[in-house]
Scaffold this motif. Sequence first.
Motif, PDB file in Angstrom:
ATOM      1  N   PHE A   1       0.832  -1.212   0.000  1.00 25.74           N
ATOM      2  CA  PHE A   1       0.000   0.000   0.000  1.00 25.74           C
ATOM      3  C   PHE A   1       0.867   1.263   0.000  1.00 25.74           C
ATOM      4  O   PHE A   1       0.589   2.234  -0.699  1.00 25.74           O
ATOM      5  CB  PHE A   1      -0.931   0.016   1.218  1.00 25.74           C
ATOM      6  N   LYS A   2       1.902   1.225   0.803  1.00 26.11           N
ATOM      7  CA  LYS A   2       2.808   2.384   0.897  1.00 26.11           C
ATOM      8  C   LYS A   2       3.443   2.683  -0.466  1.00 26.11           C
ATOM      9  O   LYS A   2       3.487   3.834  -0.906  1.00 26.11           O
ATOM     10  CB  LYS A   2       3.882   2.102   1.949  1.00 26.11           C
ATOM     11  N   ASN A   3       3.914   1.636  -1.137  1.00 26.35           N
ATOM     12  CA  ASN A   3       4.530   1.815  -2.447  1.00 26.35           C
ATOM     13  C   ASN A   3       3.515   2.252  -3.499  1.00 26.35           C
ATOM     14  O   ASN A   3       3.842   2.995  -4.428  1.00 26.35           O
ATOM     15  CB  ASN A   3       5.209   0.521  -2.898  1.00 26.35           C
ATOM     16  N   ALA A   4       2.259   1.791  -3.342  1.00 26.93           N
ATOM     17  CA  ALA A   4       1.230   2.096  -4.343  1.00 26.93           C
ATOM     18  C   ALA A   4       0.808   3.559  -4.310  1.00 26.93           C
ATOM     19  O   ALA A   4       0.247   4.055  -5.292  1.00 26.93           O
ATOM     20  CB  ALA A   4       0.014   1.207  -4.114  1.00 26.93           C
ATOM     21  N   ARG A   5       1.068   4.255  -3.210  1.00 34.99           N
ATOM     22  CA  ARG A   5       0.594   5.645  -3.101  1.00 34.99           C
ATOM     23  C   ARG A   5       1.287   6.587  -4.081  1.00 34.99           C
ATOM     24  O   ARG A   5       0.779   7.677  -4.350  1.00 34.99           O
ATOM     25  CB  ARG A   5       0.737   6.142  -1.657  1.00 34.99           C
ATOM     26  N   GLU A   6       2.412   6.157  -4.614  1.00 33.98           N
ATOM     27  CA  GLU A   6       3.044   6.964  -5.663  1.00 33.98           C
ATOM     28  C   GLU A   6       2.156   6.997  -6.905  1.00 33.98           C
ATOM     29  O   GLU A   6       2.076   8.010  -7.595  1.00 33.98           O
ATOM     30  CB  GLU A   6       4.422   6.384  -6.012  1.00 33.98           C
ATOM     31  N   MET A   7       1.472   5.872  -7.159  1.00 30.42           N
ATOM     32  CA  MET A   7       0.602   5.778  -8.331  1.00 30.42           C
ATOM     33  C   MET A   7      -0.851   6.105  -7.972  1.00 30.42           C
ATOM     34  O   MET A   7      -1.611   6.629  -8.793  1.00 30.42           O
ATOM     35  CB  MET A   7       0.684   4.364  -8.911  1.00 30.42           C
ATOM     36  N   VAL A   8      -1.233   5.782  -6.727  1.00 23.43           N
ATOM     37  CA  VAL A   8      -2.610   6.015  -6.257  1.00 23.43           C
ATOM     38  C   VAL A   8      -2.524   6.905  -5.019  1.00 23.43           C
ATOM     39  O   VAL A   8      -2.675   6.428  -3.893  1.00 23.43           O
ATOM     40  CB  VAL A   8      -3.324   4.682  -5.934  1.00 23.43           C
ATOM     41  N   PRO A   9      -2.268   8.200  -5.196  1.00 20.36           N
ATOM     42  CA  PRO A   9      -1.998   9.073  -4.051  1.00 20.36           C
ATOM     43  C   PRO A   9      -3.162   9.210  -3.072  1.00 20.36           C
ATOM     44  O   PRO A   9      -2.952   9.531  -1.901  1.00 20.36           O
ATOM     45  CB  PRO A   9      -1.663  10.420  -4.702  1.00 20.36           C
ATOM     46  N   ASP A  10      -4.391   8.953  -3.548  1.00 21.23           N
ATOM     47  CA  ASP A  10      -5.538   9.096  -2.651  1.00 21.23           C
ATOM     48  C   ASP A  10      -5.917   7.772  -1.970  1.00 21.23           C
ATOM     49  O   ASP A  10      -7.000   7.656  -1.392  1.00 21.23           O
ATOM     50  CB  ASP A  10      -6.742   9.666  -3.388  1.00 21.23           C
ATOM     51  N   LEU A  11      -5.031   6.768  -2.039  1.00 22.19           N
ATOM     52  CA  LEU A  11      -5.298   5.490  -1.349  1.00 22.19           C
ATOM     53  C   LEU A  11      -5.331   5.739   0.153  1.00 22.19           C
ATOM     54  O   LEU A  11      -4.352   6.199   0.734  1.00 22.19           O
ATOM     55  CB  LEU A  11      -4.208   4.477  -1.693  1.00 22.19           C
ATOM     56  N   PRO A  12      -6.461   5.454   0.822  1.00 20.22           N
ATOM     57  CA  PRO A  12      -6.587   5.785   2.249  1.00 20.22           C
ATOM     58  C   PRO A  12      -5.599   5.010   3.132  1.00 20.22           C
ATOM     59  O   PRO A  12      -5.080   3.951   2.749  1.00 20.22           O
ATOM     60  CB  PRO A  12      -8.032   5.387   2.583  1.00 20.22           C
ATOM     61  N   GLU A  13      -5.389   5.535   4.336  1.00 16.85           N
ATOM     62  CA  GLU A  13      -4.439   4.944   5.288  1.00 16.85           C
ATOM     63  C   GLU A  13      -5.066   3.818   6.106  1.00 16.85           C
ATOM     64  O   GLU A  13      -4.413   2.842   6.421  1.00 16.85           O
ATOM     65  CB  GLU A  13      -3.919   6.031   6.245  1.00 16.85           C
ATOM     66  N   THR A  14      -6.337   3.967   6.487  1.00 19.03           N
ATOM     67  CA  THR A  14      -6.954   2.990   7.396  1.00 19.03           C
ATOM     68  C   THR A  14      -7.575   1.834   6.620  1.00 19.03           C
ATOM     69  O   THR A  14      -7.978   1.988   5.456  1.00 19.03           O
ATOM     70  CB  THR A  14      -8.039   3.638   8.261  1.00 19.03           C
ATOM     71  N   ASP A  15      -7.669   0.678   7.275  1.00 25.49           N
ATOM     72  CA  ASP A  15      -8.220  -0.506   6.621  1.00 25.49           C
ATOM     73  C   ASP A  15      -9.646  -0.272   6.135  1.00 25.49           C
ATOM     74  O   ASP A  15      -9.986  -0.610   4.999  1.00 25.49           O
ATOM     75  CB  ASP A  15      -8.192  -1.698   7.589  1.00 25.49           C
ATOM     76  N   ALA A  16     -10.507   0.263   7.005  1.00 19.97           N
ATOM     77  CA  ALA A  16     -11.912   0.431   6.644  1.00 19.97           C
ATOM     78  C   ALA A  16     -12.066   1.378   5.451  1.00 19.97           C
ATOM     79  O   ALA A  16     -12.803   1.082   4.495  1.00 19.97           O
ATOM     80  CB  ALA A  16     -12.694   0.952   7.842  1.00 19.97           C
ATOM     81  N   ALA A  17     -11.366   2.514   5.503  1.00 17.70           N
ATOM     82  CA  ALA A  17     -11.468   3.487   4.415  1.00 17.70           C
ATOM     83  C   ALA A  17     -10.868   2.927   3.123  1.00 17.70           C
ATOM     84  O   ALA A  17     -11.405   3.125   2.025  1.00 17.70           O
ATOM     85  CB  ALA A  17     -10.767   4.780   4.815  1.00 17.70           C
ATOM     86  N   ARG A  18      -9.774   2.192   3.257  1.00 17.66           N
ATOM     87  CA  ARG A  18      -9.121   1.629   2.078  1.00 17.66           C
ATOM     88  C   ARG A  18     -10.010   0.563   1.433  1.00 17.66           C
ATOM     89  O   ARG A  18     -10.134   0.487   0.208  1.00 17.66           O
ATOM     90  CB  ARG A  18      -7.761   1.047   2.473  1.00 17.66           C
ATOM     91  N   ALA A  19     -10.654  -0.269   2.268  1.00 18.16           N
ATOM     92  CA  ALA A  19     -11.547  -1.301   1.742  1.00 18.16           C
ATOM     93  C   ALA A  19     -12.717  -0.676   0.996  1.00 18.16           C
ATOM     94  O   ALA A  19     -13.123  -1.157  -0.078  1.00 18.16           O
ATOM     95  CB  ALA A  19     -12.049  -2.185   2.885  1.00 18.16           C
ATOM     96  N   ALA A  20     -13.257   0.404   1.549  1.00 21.81           N
ATOM     97  CA  ALA A  20     -14.364   1.102   0.878  1.00 21.81           C
ATOM     98  C   ALA A  20     -13.905   1.699  -0.451  1.00 21.81           C
ATOM     99  O   ALA A  20     -14.600   1.615  -1.466  1.00 21.81           O
ATOM    100  CB  ALA A  20     -14.913   2.189   1.801  1.00 21.81           C
TER     101      ALA A  20
END
Length: 597
Positions: free
Chosen positions: A472-491
Amino acid sequence: MADKPASQHLFADVLARVHAICAALATEGQWPDGVDFSRVVVEPPRDASHGDMATNAAMVLAKEAKANPRELADKFAEKLRADDLIASVEVAGPGFINLTLKPQVWADALRTVLREGASYGRSAIGKADKVNVEYVSANPTGPMHVGHCRGAVFGDALCSLLQFAGYAVTREYYINDAGAQVDVLARSAYLRYLEALGDNIGDIPEGLYPGDYLVPVGQALAAEFGDKLKAMSENAWLPIVRAKAIAAMMEMIKGDLAALQIKHDVFFSERSLIETGNNKVTETIDFLRSKGDIYEGRLPPPKGKPVEDYEDREQTLFRATAYGDDVDRPLIKSNGSYTYFASDIAYHKNKIDRGFLDMIDVFGADHGGYIKRMQAAVKGVSAGKASLDIKVVQLVRLLRGGEPVKMSKRSGDFVTLREVVDEVGSDAVRFMMLFRKNDAVLDFDLAKVIEQSKDNAVFYVQYGHARGHSIFKNAREMVPDLPETDAARAAYLGDAAVERLTDPAELSLLKLLALYPRMIEAAAVAHEPHRIAFYLYDLASEFHALWTKGRDLPYLRFIITNDAEITKARLAMVQGVVSVLASGLAVLGVHAPTEMR
């Protein structure tokens, strides 16, 4: 974790469809009313090449249907082929039915994981039924040792598993504070009291507890009583010292358990059964006598090895053979005191009187001989209404680099639980104590459980969870709005095009995620928390294997810089893995780290 139960999972959904076909075939074939479908199961096939699921419906219903199992299986197959979830059906052998599901099913299963989050896998099969789980129950005569540790972890994980499956669980510890061993404890503590007053006590006599954990107890007695106890007879000081020593030992034991994040709801005193206004042991014996379950008689000599409670005399006996035991059991010793068994019957009747008709006892390896008698006793005092499952936890062989670990100076004759937890940590102790079935001897190697390798199961599973967060950390370079928390990220990932996950390695991972709720229910029904540890290791292994495969085959990497859609789909899959690893580890009482240090 959320408290709401998850919606019906995939295996339960397919089982419901099979049950509907059972009902339809019963109507068409004019089977007798009330045919029991509860024996019909849907489970993973033993060989993955046989499909995704298998059902025994034709095999177990053939007798009631008065049909050949193979012919009945063909009728099932015809109806199953019309189901919108099922791609193909194969009838094998004498009537087994193997099912292969459509690929879309696995994409939908992943969406279920994302949607339900921390509730995924939670079940309502327990129906909030009350269950009493008694575990640890170490004699209050010293610190807990590594053997107690396994029973403590097993019992605690079993309680968490049952709660996750919808049962109302009470965690209970039975304090054996009425037997001869607590008098030995008191005499041992009294020696340390004399030592604290300045007396030279010399070597601790054989038969007393030699560990230096009783030194603080002696010092506390000296501080509270000065030399007053020295002037008393043993009959006078013994109950005073015994009560103080037991209290000190229980505080020590609770501290040992806290080091493993174990906390009981109830601490029940054996002494309370006989020292309250009404003697509960006598009351229980009278109750059984009124039912005709107690008589005066003489037992035949035991065959084979000696039995510790055998006496060749006329005595008061419980008619245990009427309830499935091999021999009737004595309740009163020749000196007039109660046997341990008599107190145990009274204790279990007390549980029943408190509303527990479903009980689980976790026994040490040396108590296997008590299983039949205790189950007979529960049947006797409950008129067959209560059930008692006894899980025996086998021995732990403590090693370091393959060599046996020497005894502890602190305890005098064993390695303490606290020493092990302090050396390797609670997570390693808890996971590895569960990474073998409870009734098998466990080799616990202090060196191996801190290795960072695939051979160290707890590291490998926790590393799987941490690896997911690293992705997830590495993906934020490509998906900058990827949420930090599990619940928000799953949504956020809930609308990913997960049907694009078509590689066999990806589908294998999705199928494992879909299996989690069924595995939880099966483990809960069987009272086998080790199944979770095994499952988590398999899931982590599949995940690590897919990550490794992506190194060699770039198109399988989790992050594809020129394909945002497949990247989001694979991140959704990683979120599913992370969520289920965290859920299973939580049931086992093990942390799910987001990075490894």
